[in-house]
Design an enzyme around this catalytic site. Structure first.
Site, PDB file in Angstrom:
ATOM      1  N   PHE A 134      45.287  27.888  46.192  1.00 27.38           N
ATOM      2  CA  PHE A 134      46.486  27.221  46.710  1.00 27.38           C
ATOM      3  C   PHE A 134      46.681  25.817  46.169  1.00 27.38           C
ATOM      4  O   PHE A 134      47.803  25.309  46.157  1.00 27.38           O
ATOM      5  CB  PHE A 134      46.417  27.160  48.246  1.00 27.38           C
ATOM      6  CG  PHE A 134      45.478  26.094  48.773  1.00 27.38           C
ATOM      7  CD1 PHE A 134      45.894  24.779  48.940  1.00 27.38           C
ATOM      8  CD2 PHE A 134      44.165  26.397  49.099  1.00 27.38           C
ATOM      9  CE1 PHE A 134      45.025  23.800  49.411  1.00 27.38           C
ATOM     10  CE2 PHE A 134      43.291  25.427  49.567  1.00 27.38           C
ATOM     11  CZ  PHE A 134      43.728  24.120  49.726  1.00 27.38           C
ATOM     12  N   LYS A 158      47.654  37.245  40.823  1.00 30.81           N
ATOM     13  CA  LYS A 158      47.594  37.293  42.275  1.00 30.81           C
ATOM     14  C   LYS A 158      47.416  35.855  42.756  1.00 30.81           C
ATOM     15  O   LYS A 158      46.320  35.337  42.806  1.00 30.81           O
ATOM     16  CB  LYS A 158      46.437  38.177  42.750  1.00 30.81           C
ATOM     17  CG  LYS A 158      46.618  38.796  44.145  1.00 30.81           C
ATOM     18  CD  LYS A 158      46.776  37.802  45.282  1.00 30.81           C
ATOM     19  CE  LYS A 158      45.488  37.096  45.629  1.00 30.81           C
ATOM     20  NZ  LYS A 158      45.691  36.152  46.809  1.00 30.81           N
ATOM     21  N   GLU A 161      47.938  33.381  48.816  1.00 32.71           N
ATOM     22  CA  GLU A 161      48.925  33.791  49.808  1.00 32.71           C
ATOM     23  C   GLU A 161      49.433  32.609  50.640  1.00 32.71           C
ATOM     24  O   GLU A 161      50.422  32.741  51.374  1.00 32.71           O
ATOM     25  CB  GLU A 161      48.322  34.855  50.743  1.00 32.71           C
ATOM     26  CG  GLU A 161      47.184  34.389  51.630  1.00 32.71           C
ATOM     27  CD  GLU A 161      45.823  34.364  50.939  1.00 32.71           C
ATOM     28  OE1 GLU A 161      44.804  34.238  51.639  1.00 32.71           O
ATOM     29  OE2 GLU A 161      45.778  34.471  49.684  1.00 32.71           O
ATOM     30  N   SER A 212      36.571  29.003  46.023  1.00 34.23           N
ATOM     31  CA  SER A 212      35.337  28.430  46.566  1.00 34.23           C
ATOM     32  C   SER A 212      34.121  29.000  45.846  1.00 34.23           C
ATOM     33  O   SER A 212      34.185  30.057  45.202  1.00 34.23           O
ATOM     34  CB  SER A 212      35.230  28.744  48.058  1.00 34.23           C
ATOM     35  OG  SER A 212      34.994  30.129  48.260  1.00 34.23           O
ATOM     36  N   CYS A 267      39.265  20.481  43.008  1.00 40.60           N
ATOM     37  CA  CYS A 267      37.878  20.730  42.619  1.00 40.60           C
ATOM     38  C   CYS A 267      37.339  19.605  41.735  1.00 40.60           C
ATOM     39  O   CYS A 267      36.153  19.606  41.411  1.00 40.60           O
ATOM     40  CB  CYS A 267      37.742  22.079  41.929  1.00 40.60           C
ATOM     41  SG  CYS A 267      38.682  22.222  40.408  1.00 40.60           S
ATOM     42  N   GLU A 367      31.009  21.143  49.794  1.00 39.48           N
ATOM     43  CA  GLU A 367      32.420  20.859  49.584  1.00 39.48           C
ATOM     44  C   GLU A 367      33.175  20.896  50.916  1.00 39.48           C
ATOM     45  O   GLU A 367      33.088  21.872  51.665  1.00 39.48           O
ATOM     46  CB  GLU A 367      33.010  21.887  48.615  1.00 39.48           C
ATOM     47  CG  GLU A 367      34.430  21.595  48.207  1.00 39.48           C
ATOM     48  CD  GLU A 367      34.898  22.536  47.107  1.00 39.48           C
ATOM     49  OE1 GLU A 367      35.474  22.062  46.116  1.00 39.48           O
ATOM     50  OE2 GLU A 367      34.695  23.756  47.238  1.00 39.48           O
TER      51      GLU A 367
END
Length: 466
Positions: A134, A158, A161, A212, A267, A367
């Site tokens: 995202f 993909k 969402e 992740s 990141c 993180e």
């Protein structure tokens, strides 16, 4: 069509933007069938013509640059300036992919034996899928898409969402490019079920992923178990080493933009600052960082005055606040408290700075993906390097110093794939790989640069006698 859907809301206002279908295996089957039907014909198109198609993609994206940036801000939440930078970086990846004919050239050696010649050529892997996060809804899909289609593959995207509208718009724009045939690029929405179907589908040959660390490891192992080539970029816990001789302006601008830009949802975010020197020098660096952070404005990313945007959702804010509580329970000092009521949509969280964290504590090692900066202390550079290298991640690390000797020592010894010197966010331009190390990456070939061309092609060696 998917029976279930998920609400997609503006993180700043709570406005309902779309209902995202949660697709599963049936939709993935349909997308793969279309991709396989297009892949063979597209692979036979001249590399020169495929390059021109990617040039056209670059032109179309540039024409819609501002529209895409505003869509990123509306759907993901980041500031408009940050969104414009993201879209620009994505377009740079398309530009890098335009170098296809030069990079795709093979090798040959004639006369290896009597009348025998050997050639090495590169061919597309077939159908490739990208599963993207995202936090960069424009840039990260464009880390993969242009290289994949330039090298002759069919591509299935993909997107996350949580904010898929930018990816949806990019694919709509591609549908209008006549140089790119139908089926070469397709889109599948969804969450866990769609990801699982992509990883296991026998019609997909390679998978690119960003997310992740735990999910990246799962994606890498699952894709590999199903015979697929895979690159899976995982999490990070990036340290910023602040030497006592650092330029105050460069250091504070770099630290605050790295730690709190995009609300820490990057990141490459610097989420640990290692203050180096005598205790009074460490304290001086701390006060400079605190003073600069207090000037930052939290709010709607669409407001030009905003420095720190909301998190992607109220659930994300609640998760980060729980991490802050855990750190305080573990003995951290709350040097700056950014907790607030959450704003109009409940997703706002201000910059938060925690001091006194133990080097092996969760807030230093894991993180958090929010606007939280942990301060730790080191008496000298050697101790700082030891602390940084003890991390299981190795995505990026930076040093702020006015000493060429310190910078040279750090860049040589630090265990990270991307290193910055007086640069808060050590993001390489698209002609170089996004080169995370250790638990930040699973695979052999990274995103972007020459690695991308290598990942999306297979080598074939031909030995001939005439």
């Amino acid at each position: 069509a998917a029976a279930e859907s998920l609400e997609d809301r503006n993180p700043a206002t709570g406005e309902l933007l779309a209902r995202v279908p949660l697709s599963g295996a049936a939709d993935v089957d349909e997308a793969v069938a279309g991709a396989r039907g297009a892949a063979g014909e597209w692979a036979r198109v001249s590399p020169l013509l495929r390059m021109r198609a990617v040039f056209r993609l670059r032109e179309v994206l540039d024409e819609h640059r501002e529209e895409l940036a505003r869509l990123v801000t509306r759907d993901m939440g980041k500031t408009l300036a940050d969104a414009r930078g993201e879209v620009g970086r994505g377009i740079e990846s398309v530009e890098a992919a335009c170098g296809l004919p030069h990079v795709l050239k093979g090798e040959s050696l004639s006369g290896v034996a009597q009348g025998v010649d050997v050639e090495l050529i590169r061919q597309p892997v077939g159908v490739v899928a990208a599963i993207t996060p995202f936090n960069f809804p424009a840039m990260i899909p464009l880390w993969f898409l242009p290289y994949a289609i330039a090298t002759g593959n069919a591509f299935i995207l993909k997107p996350s969402e949580q904010d898929p509208l930018t990816s949806e718009r990019i694919v709509e724009l591609i549908d209008g490019i006549e140089e790119i045939p139908a089926g070469v690029v397709s889109l599948v929405h969804g969450a866990r079920a769609a990801v699982g179907a992509l990883l296991e589908h026998p019609g997909i040959d390679a998978v690119s992923f960003v997310g992740s660390a735990a999910t990246a490891r799962f994606v890498a192992s699952t894709a590999a178990a199903h015979g697929k080539r895979v690159q899976a970029l995982g999490g990070a816990k990036n340290a910023m080493v602040v030497m006592a001789d650092a330029d105050p302006g460069l250091m504070t601008a770099g630290v605050t933009s790295s730690a709190f830009g995009a609300a820490g949802q990057r990141c490459l975010a610097g989420s640990v600052a290692v203050l180096v020197g005598e205790p009074d020098e460490q304290d001086r660096s701390r006060e400079l960082i605190l003073a600069a952070t207090r000037e930052l404005v939290v709010g709607d990313g669409a407001d030009p005055a905003t420095d720190v945007c909301p998190l992607v959702s109220p659930a994300a804010r609640e998760r980060v606040e729980r991490e802050i509580e855990l750190a305080l329970d573990g003995g951290c000092e709350l040097a700056l408290d950014g907790r607030r009521d959450g704003g109009r949509a409940g997703a706002e969280l201000g910059p938060t700075i925690l001091d006194g964290a133990a080097p092996d504590s969760r807030v230093v090692r894991e993180e958090i993906f929010g606007p939280v900066l942990a301060l730790v202390r080191a008496p000298h550079l050697d101790a700082a390097i030891e602390l940084v290298n003890a991390a299981r991640y190795g995505n990026a690390s930076v040093i702020f110093t006015s000493s060429g000797g310190s910078a040279r020592e750090y860049r040589s010894r630090v265990q990270a794939g991307m290193v910055g010197v007086n640069i808060g966010v050590a993001a390489p331009i698209a002609w170089f790989p996004f080169a995370g190390w250790k638990d930040s990456f699973n695979g052999d070939l990274h995103a972007n640069g020459r690695d991308a061309f290598e990942f999306y092609t297979r080598r074939k060696v031909i030995t001939s006698r005439w």
